[in-house]
Motif scaffolding. Sequence first.
Motif, PDB file in Angstrom:
ATOM      1  N   PHE A 176       3.622  -4.864  11.815  1.00 37.91           N
ATOM      2  CA  PHE A 176       2.279  -4.626  12.533  1.00 37.91           C
ATOM      3  C   PHE A 176       1.380  -3.323  11.685  1.00 37.91           C
ATOM      4  N   ALA A 177       2.076  -2.435  11.187  1.00 37.38           N
ATOM      5  CA  ALA A 177       1.529  -1.426  10.381  1.00 37.38           C
ATOM      6  C   ALA A 177       1.032  -2.013   8.973  1.00 37.38           C
ATOM      7  N   ASP A 178       1.555  -3.046   8.324  1.00 36.86           N
ATOM      8  CA  ASP A 178       1.426  -3.586   7.193  1.00 36.86           C
ATOM      9  C   ASP A 178       0.131  -4.455   7.404  1.00 36.86           C
ATOM     10  N   ILE A 179       0.101  -4.995   8.452  1.00 35.28           N
ATOM     11  CA  ILE A 179      -1.112  -5.992   8.791  1.00 35.28           C
ATOM     12  C   ILE A 179      -2.352  -4.990   8.900  1.00 35.28           C
ATOM     13  N   LEU A 180      -2.119  -3.870   9.508  1.00 32.24           N
ATOM     14  CA  LEU A 180      -3.278  -3.082   9.762  1.00 32.24           C
ATOM     15  C   LEU A 180      -3.775  -2.372   8.464  1.00 32.24           C
ATOM     16  N   ASN A 181      -2.783  -2.126   7.502  1.00 40.08           N
ATOM     17  CA  ASN A 181      -2.831  -1.685   6.480  1.00 40.08           C
ATOM     18  C   ASN A 181      -3.865  -2.516   5.405  1.00 40.08           C
ATOM     19  N   LEU A 219      -5.748  -4.890   6.713  1.00 38.80           N
ATOM     20  CA  LEU A 219      -7.312  -4.890   7.168  1.00 38.80           C
ATOM     21  C   LEU A 219      -8.094  -3.534   6.563  1.00 38.80           C
ATOM     22  N   LEU A 220      -7.272  -2.291   6.975  1.00 33.86           N
ATOM     23  CA  LEU A 220      -7.878  -1.010   6.448  1.00 33.86           C
ATOM     24  C   LEU A 220      -8.380  -1.345   5.003  1.00 33.86           C
ATOM     25  N   THR A 221      -7.584  -1.795   4.107  1.00 37.57           N
ATOM     26  CA  THR A 221      -7.923  -1.924   2.851  1.00 37.57           C
ATOM     27  C   THR A 221      -9.032  -2.876   2.673  1.00 37.57           C
TER      28      THR A 221
END
Length: 105
Positions: free
Chosen positions: A33-38, A40-42
């Motif tokens: 989940f954190a990797d997916i959000l990261n 998207l943030l990128t």
Amino acid sequence: MAWWQNPWLPWNYPKDLSNSFIHQLENGLLYLFADILNGLLTVISSIFGLIMSIFQGFIGLLVDIAIAMGPLALPVSVIGTAVMIGIGFLAFQLVKDTPVVGAFV
């Protein structure tokens, strides 16, 4: 801690294994989940950075043109800025009246 709650005793092994598996599963899902959000943030950061660099280049171009014009810089820049604001206002008024995609369905 009582002696029967010792994690080294055999009757506590299934509890420890179950907690360990659930703990590892939870950590794995949180990592994904954190990797997916990261990611998207990128992507969003890159888009905003691109927009910012285009805007900065455009403003720099306007400043260079105004400096190159010499004494006529102030009146021409004011008129040009007013025209750009007017064009932007008319464009937003035109876009405001266009129907959304859901209206066609």
